[in-house]
Design a protein around this motif. Structure first.
Motif, PDB file in Angstrom:
ATOM      1  N   GLN A  83      20.968 -18.202  19.670  1.00 56.32           N
ATOM      2  CA  GLN A  83      20.242 -18.163  18.409  1.00 56.32           C
ATOM      3  C   GLN A  83      21.063 -18.909  17.385  1.00 56.32           C
ATOM      4  O   GLN A  83      22.273 -18.940  17.439  1.00 56.32           O
ATOM      5  CB  GLN A  83      20.059 -16.711  17.950  1.00 56.32           C
ATOM      6  CG  GLN A  83      19.197 -15.946  18.917  1.00 56.32           C
ATOM      7  CD  GLN A  83      18.816 -14.597  18.331  1.00 56.32           C
ATOM      8  OE1 GLN A  83      18.785 -14.437  17.121  1.00 56.32           O
ATOM      9  NE2 GLN A  83      18.517 -13.650  19.165  1.00 56.32           N
ATOM     10  N   GLY A 205      27.804  -6.267  21.265  1.00 54.55           N
ATOM     11  CA  GLY A 205      27.787  -7.091  20.057  1.00 54.55           C
ATOM     12  C   GLY A 205      28.947  -6.802  19.119  1.00 54.55           C
ATOM     13  O   GLY A 205      28.879  -7.109  17.932  1.00 54.55           O
ATOM     14  N   LEU A 380      24.104 -10.119  14.586  1.00 55.21           N
ATOM     15  CA  LEU A 380      23.745 -11.529  14.610  1.00 55.21           C
ATOM     16  C   LEU A 380      23.068 -11.918  13.295  1.00 55.21           C
ATOM     17  O   LEU A 380      23.393 -12.941  12.699  1.00 55.21           O
ATOM     18  CB  LEU A 380      22.813 -11.803  15.797  1.00 55.21           C
ATOM     19  CG  LEU A 380      22.681 -13.251  16.237  1.00 55.21           C
ATOM     20  CD1 LEU A 380      24.032 -13.850  16.586  1.00 55.21           C
ATOM     21  CD2 LEU A 380      21.745 -13.351  17.429  1.00 55.21           C
TER      22      LEU A 380
END
Ligand code: GDP
Length: 617
Positions: A83, A205, A380
């Motif tokens: 992404q 993450g 993110l």
């Protein structure tokens, strides 16, 4: 694939080749009640209590004795959708970054790509013959020579006031007097220190979340971030750009997992945070223990995506193992980042499902409900990290703090500044110039340049030539600080990771035999006399043998239930005697909490947590 990485004397060559040894998690169906666990785990906030008393009263309250539900096997596969990453800040403050191995960097400059190799070198004085966990699974080594090393004197007492050093003292040659408490206040600008470890399953993450948080705080400059974006794109790992802020070794980037424990400093409104990003992969649990052993509080990152939370939470996942470990190592306050909420459209239902499952488990692991906060995040997307998210999908149901607000609200532990000086070496390396460097966290007391210190073992003295704190040279440092000391007057060959540096007047003792009270985790193999274990203590993992099963103790009263049991089984509370292969410097739990507790591992699983009750001659 044969790789060589010597992290704090730990040779991972074989670990990479034989993953099966790490196939077990601490706990598939944890069965110990929090009330029981509470006696073996301790709080870094309180003062040491006498051993006869419960080790942590705050957990003595009645709590339901239920076992953690075991979830069905979920899809372990990971999708790493690249992404694009948005850049935001122009601010370029200097951020100090220090790996455990003492390699320091200043962000904003290019990150060296061969740190992993340097680490190998930097740990060029490994504890020779240090066992990997494989070795522990090997046949029992029963008889070990007792090589206790006795310091010239050991006169510290259990009483805080009687063993305290004067807050003002004259130092070395300069005869300069400092009031450590006042200086600490000044240095921190009224802010408190907090060591924070980030834990969680691989790919939850963690690195992305913390990397993005640092970026948003203005701790990574735009140019550097742009470079990470470009490089990660080139490497076909665009979604890892923020993670690269923390995963600094070439090897980590290639593998996409964090292996060593990196350290970074950042500030919140009222705190100065030393951030330790712990490795998530199960190969690296021993490293994680090292990081967690130095932490005051933790951020547990879980992946909210369907199937992924479940994969991390059940057998083989690290969520529960990490949770248990940090609690056993003294962490009481926890922020759970329910991450990747963007993947589940910020659904309140999913958030509730995860927090209810985790809450149940964390309570059992010994965390007080009021000390655990759940924060929905997207590492993110940068949502809910340093400011409250304005996403309507979230604001509909979430009114709580963002991650940094939560971190800021953690209570800082009391620092044992007035106690005798103690620092356990997490790395030893040769730097330019005279002497050598030792890194570690000051567990107690304080140190000034010019001070004479004793290293235990080998019971040799040296002089502090320099002190580095967050990449800056300083004259003094105190309990809670992660420092690098430059030492002279001693041969580096004699110093290993795990050596404890202390003041010459009230030194720590080194021994190979000690008694301890342990809590056996959920471990199926009965523990008998002669059982081989790996002792995880501070920054070392040392082969040891359980030489005596002294007694089984009552879970809450601590009274002897059975003398000389034949074996110990899961959930039991017992007094045992341990013998290490080589001398280690330890303290009684009642004197120095931080230096009196340990974990036992066997064949890749953490099987017990313990506290030292008696050091044998
Ligand atoms: P770690 O192993 O826990 O440090 O995980 P990483 O930070 O390396 O992240 C693993 C993968 O998850 C990377 O591809 C990240 O881009 C991705 N990721 C991390 N946080 C988020 C998030 O909040 N949302 C989404 N969709 N992906 C994320």
């Amino acid at each position: 694939m044969a790789r060589h990485r010597n992290v704090r004397g730990y040779n991972y060559d074989e670990d990479f080749d034989d993953d099966d040894l790490y196939g077990q998690s601490v706990d598939d169906d944890y069965c110990i009640s929090p009330g029981t666990a509470a006696q073996f785990i301790y709080s870094k906030r309180g003062k040491p209590s006498a051993f006869a008393e419960p080790l942590e009263e705050e957990y003595g309250e009645e709590q339901p004795d239920t076992s953690v539900p075991t979830l069905g096997v979920a899809d372990q596969g990971k999708s790493k959708d690249p992404q694009s990453v948005k850049s935001e800040s122009e601010i370029v403050p200097k951020v100090t970054k220090m790996t455990v191995s003492g390699k320091k960097q200043t962000m904003g400059f290019e990150v060296p790509s061969a740190v992993s190799e340097e680490n190998g070198q930097s740990a060029n004085t490994p504890r020779k013959g240090l066992a990997t966990e494989d070795a522990v699974a090997a046949p029992v080594v029963q008889q070990v020579t007792n090589k206790s090393t006795h310091p010239p004197q050991n006169n510290h007492t259990t009483d805080d006031s009687s063993n305290s050093l004067p807050a003002v003292r004259s130092i070395g040659k300069s005869k300069h007097k400092i009031d450590v408490r006042a200086e600490l206040e000044k240095r921190q600008g009224g802010k408190q220190l907090l060591n924070l470890v980030v834990i969680g399953h691989v790919d939850a993450g963690k690195s992305t979340l913390m990397g993005h948080l640092l970026y948003l705080l203005g701790n990574v400059n735009k140019r550097t971030m742009h470079k990470y974006e470009q490089d990660s794109k080139k490497a076909g790992k665009a979604s890892f750009a923020y993670a690269w802020v923390l995963d600094e070794t070439g090897e980590e980037r290639q593998r996409g997992v964090t292996m060593d424990v990196g350290m970074t400093k950042f500030e919140t409104k009222t705190k100065i945070i030393t951030l330790m990003d712990a490795p998530g992969h199960k190969d690296f649990i021993p490293n994680m223990i090292t990081g967690a052993a130095q932490a005051d509080v933790a951020v547990l990152v879980v992946d909210a995506s369907r199937g992924e939370f479940e994969a991390g939470f059940e057998a083989g996942g690290q969520t529960r193992e990490h949770g248990l470990l940090v609690r056993s190592l003294g962490v009481t306050q926890l922020a759970v980042a329910v991450n990747k909420m963007d993947q589940v459209s910020w659904e309140h239902e999913r958030f509730k499902e995860i927090t209810s499952k985790l809450g149940h488990f964390l309570k059992q692991a010994g965390f007080k409900e009021t000390d655990v906060a759940y924060i929905p995040t997207s590492g993110l997307g940068g949502e809910n990290l340093i400011t409250k998210s304005q996403l309507s999908e979230l604001t509909q149901w979430y009114k709580g703090p963002c991650l940094t607000e939560q971190i800021d609200s953690f209570k800082s532990p009391q620092r044992s500044v007035e106690k005798p000086f103690r620092l356990c070496a997490s790395d030893v390396f040769k730097d330019q110039g005279a002497g050598f460097c030792v890194t570690g966290k000051i567990e107690a007391g304080y140190v000034q340049t010019g001070d004479k210190l004793l290293a235990m073992p080998p019971n040799e003295s040296c002089t502090v030539k320099g002190i580095t704190l967050h990449d800056e040279p300083v004259d003094w440092a105190a309990a809670g600080d992660q420092v690098s000391l430059t030492l002279t007057g001693m041969d580096i060959i004699k110093i290993n990771v795990g050596c404890v540096f202390c003041g010459t007047k009230e030194p720590i003792r080194a021994c190979t035999r000690f008694r301890a009270r342990v809590l056996i985790f959920n471990f199926e193999i009965p523990i008998t006399q002669g059982f081989p274990v790996l002792l995880h203590y501070q920054t070392i993992s040392e082969p040891a043998t359980i030489t005596k099963l002294v007694s089984v103790l009552h879970k809450s009263s601590g009274e002897v239930v059975k003398k000389k049991p034949k074996c110990l089984t899961k959930g039991q509370n017992a007094l045992i005697e341990l013998q290490t292969h080589r001398p280690i410097a330890i303290e009684l739990y009642k004197d120095f909490k931080e230096l009196g507790r340990f974990m036992l591992r066997y064949s890749g699983s953490t099987i017990a947590a313990g506290v030292v009750t008696e050091i044998k001659e």
